[in-house]
Design a protein around this motif. Structure first.
Motif, PDB file in Angstrom:
ATOM      1  N   UNK A   1       5.178  -0.165   5.129  1.00  0.00           N
ATOM      2  CA  UNK A   1       5.786  -1.483   5.661  1.00  0.00           C
ATOM      3  C   UNK A   1       5.554  -1.085   7.066  1.00  0.00           C
ATOM      4  N   UNK A   2       5.464  -2.169   8.110  1.00  0.00           N
ATOM      5  CA  UNK A   2       5.516  -2.049   9.468  1.00  0.00           C
ATOM      6  C   UNK A   2       6.432  -2.995   9.996  1.00  0.00           C
ATOM      7  N   UNK A   3       7.513  -2.612  10.894  1.00  0.00           N
ATOM      8  CA  UNK A   3       8.533  -3.543  11.472  1.00  0.00           C
ATOM      9  C   UNK A   3       8.334  -3.303  13.105  1.00  0.00           C
ATOM     10  N   UNK A   4       8.020  -4.366  13.660  1.00  0.00           N
ATOM     11  CA  UNK A   4       7.902  -4.499  14.984  1.00  0.00           C
ATOM     12  C   UNK A   4       8.458  -5.821  15.693  1.00  0.00           C
ATOM     13  N   UNK A   5       8.489  -5.765  16.938  1.00  0.00           N
ATOM     14  CA  UNK A   5       8.920  -7.229  17.619  1.00  0.00           C
ATOM     15  C   UNK A   5       7.360  -7.881  17.856  1.00  0.00           C
TER      16      UNK A   5
ATOM     17  N   UNK B   1      -3.021  -4.198   5.279  1.00  0.00           N
ATOM     18  CA  UNK B   1      -3.003  -2.855   5.117  1.00  0.00           C
ATOM     19  C   UNK B   1      -1.700  -2.467   4.668  1.00  0.00           C
ATOM     20  N   UNK B   2      -0.792  -3.528   4.545  1.00  0.00           N
ATOM     21  CA  UNK B   2       0.641  -3.218   4.452  1.00  0.00           C
ATOM     22  C   UNK B   2       1.227  -3.931   3.119  1.00  0.00           C
ATOM     23  N   UNK B   3       2.269  -3.284   2.359  1.00  0.00           N
ATOM     24  CA  UNK B   3       2.805  -4.198   1.520  1.00  0.00           C
ATOM     25  C   UNK B   3       3.858  -5.550   2.123  1.00  0.00           C
ATOM     26  N   UNK B   4       4.383  -5.129   3.278  1.00  0.00           N
ATOM     27  CA  UNK B   4       4.948  -6.144   4.147  1.00  0.00           C
ATOM     28  C   UNK B   4       4.885  -5.930   5.548  1.00  0.00           C
TER      29      UNK B   4
ATOM     30  N   UNK C   1      -7.378  -4.705  14.848  1.00  0.00           N
ATOM     31  CA  UNK C   1      -7.129  -5.417  13.454  1.00  0.00           C
ATOM     32  C   UNK C   1      -6.435  -6.673  13.884  1.00  0.00           C
ATOM     33  N   UNK C   2      -7.170  -7.726  13.488  1.00  0.00           N
ATOM     34  CA  UNK C   2      -6.298  -9.054  13.570  1.00  0.00           C
ATOM     35  C   UNK C   2      -5.115  -9.253  12.679  1.00  0.00           C
TER      36      UNK C   2
END
Length: 314
Positions: A189-193, A214-217, A206-207
Motif C-alpha cells: 500500500x502507498x499513503x501520500x498527500x 502496482x498496489x493493493x490500495x 507512472x500515471x
C-alpha cells in the motif's frame, strides 16, 4: 500481534519569536545574513514519524513495535515510551551520535525557520529487520527515515510477507526514479498527500492508473477536503472529521496513518479505516505538539458517530 513501525524518532524544539522576521531581515543584505532572535516561548516535544505513529496507534489500543535508530541523548524519550507501554526492543542506540532533532522558530505571521539535525537517523540503515523480524506481525509501515533504511526495511518486510504501507512523506525527494519504483513494488500500500502523489507520478513516470495497478490500495489525503482510497477499481471518498479547533497541523499525517493501521489490523472495511484515520487527524490538529493529545475509547466512539453517523465497530 505487534504492528511494525519503521521510521524516525526525533526531538522537536519549537520556539516562538514575538515579532516578524521581515522586520529584522534586510532584503538587500540576505547574502550576508547575521541575525539573532530572542524567543521567550519554547517547548520540546517528542516526535519523529515512527514515534508519532506509534503514539497514535497505542492511543487507539494497538500494539506498535518501533524500528528506529537514536542517539546518546534518547533517555527522556525512552522513558516516555516506557510510560506508554511501547516496546523498545527494535530501537538501536548510537552512543557516538545525537538523536535526530528539529529546531523550529515561528514568527507572528506563522513563517518558520527550521534547522534539522539527522544525527543517528543517518545510521538507521544498519538497524536491519532481517533476522530480527517478529514472527507474529502481520502489518507494518515504512515511514520517513534515512533513505537506505527505508529501502532495506521495505525489502525485508516484503521478503517476510508482512503487509506493508509505504509512507515516503518528507523523505520523498531522496528517492530517484528507479529506487522509488522498486520501493513501491516492495510495498503493498502507498499513503501520500495529494502533492506527494503528483510527485510520485512525476518521479516514477507512472500515471495514476499505472500507480494504482502496482498496489493493493493507494491512499491520498487532501487536507480539509478529506481523503480518497483507491482499491482496485473502487474509489472510496473519506470525509474530513471536524476538529473542535485548529491549533497545530504538524503530525496530522502520522495520526491519520495510525488510524489506517488500527483498522487494517482488525480487518475493517477500507471506508471504516479511512474514517478512523480522519478522526485521528482531527484529534491531533486540536493540540500543539505531535504526542500531546488524549482521548478515551468512549470519547473516540462518540465523536466517530457524530462525524460519520455510524457506530464505531468494536
Amino acid at each position: 500481534m505487534p504492528t511494525i513501525i519503521c521510521g524516525s524518532l526525533a526531538f522537536d524544539t519549537i520556539m516562538v519569536f514575538q515579532d516578524r522576521f521581515k522586520e529584522h531581515i534586510l532584503p538587500d543584505r540576505v547574502h550576508m545574513l547575521n541575525v539573532s532572535f530572542t524567543v521567550p516561548q519554547m517547548r520540546r516535544d517528542f516526535g519523529g514519524c515512527a514515534g508519532n505513529i506509534a503514539y497514535n496507534l497505542k492511543l487507539l489500543g494497538g500494539e506498535p513495535l518501533i524500528v528506529g535508530t537514536v542517539g546518546q541523548d534518547f533517555g527522556p524519550y525512552a522513558q516516555h515510551l516506557q510510560d506508554l507501554g511501547i516496546a523498545q526492543t527494535h530501537i538501536a542506540t548510537r552512543s557516538d551520535q545525537y538523536t535526530a532533532q528539529a529546531f523550529i522558530t515561528t514568527d507572528l505571521d506563522d513563517n518558520q525557520i527550521t534547522a534539522f539535525h539527522p544525527g543517528a537517523m543517518m545510521q538507521a540503515g544498519k538497524n536491519h529487520l532481517a533476522g530480527h523480524m517478529p514472527t507474529d506481525s502481520r502489518w507494518a509501515i515504512v515511514a520517513p527515515d534515512g533513505l537506505d533504511a527505508m529501502v532495506q526495511h521495505l525489502a525485508d518486510l516484503h521478503s517476510a510477507g508482512v503487509q506493508t504501507i509505504f509512507d515516503p512523506g518528507q523523505a520523498l525527494p531522496l528517492f530517484d526514479g528507479d529506487t522509488l519504483r522498486k520501493a513501491i513494488s516492495d510495498a503493498d500500500y502507498l499513503s501520500v498527500n495529494d502533492y506527494e502523489c503528483g510527485m510520485v507520478q512525476a518521479r516514477t513516470g507512472w500515471d495514476l492508473s499505472t500507480l494504482r495497478s502496482k498496489l493493493k490500495a493507494l491512499v491520498v489525503t487532501h487536507g480539509e477536503q478529506g481523503s480518497r482510497i483507491y482499491q482496485g477499481a473502487e474509489e472510496i471518498e473519506i470525509p474530513a472529521a471536524k476538529p473542535h479547533a485548529v491549533i497545530d497541523p504538524t503530525g496530522c499525517g502520522d495520526a491519520y496513518r495510525a488510524g489506517l493501521l488500527y483498522g487494517l489490523e482488525r480487518n475493517l472495511p477500507w471506508a471504516t479505516c479511512g474514517r478512523i484515520a480522519s478522526l485521528m487527524g482531527a484529534y491531533k490538529i486540536e493540540i500543539a505538539g505531535t504526542q500531546n493529545h488524549h482521548f478515551t475509547r468512549a470519547e473516540f466512539a462518540q465523536r466517530y458517530q457524530e462525524n460519520f453517523a455510524e457506530v464505531l465497530p468494536n
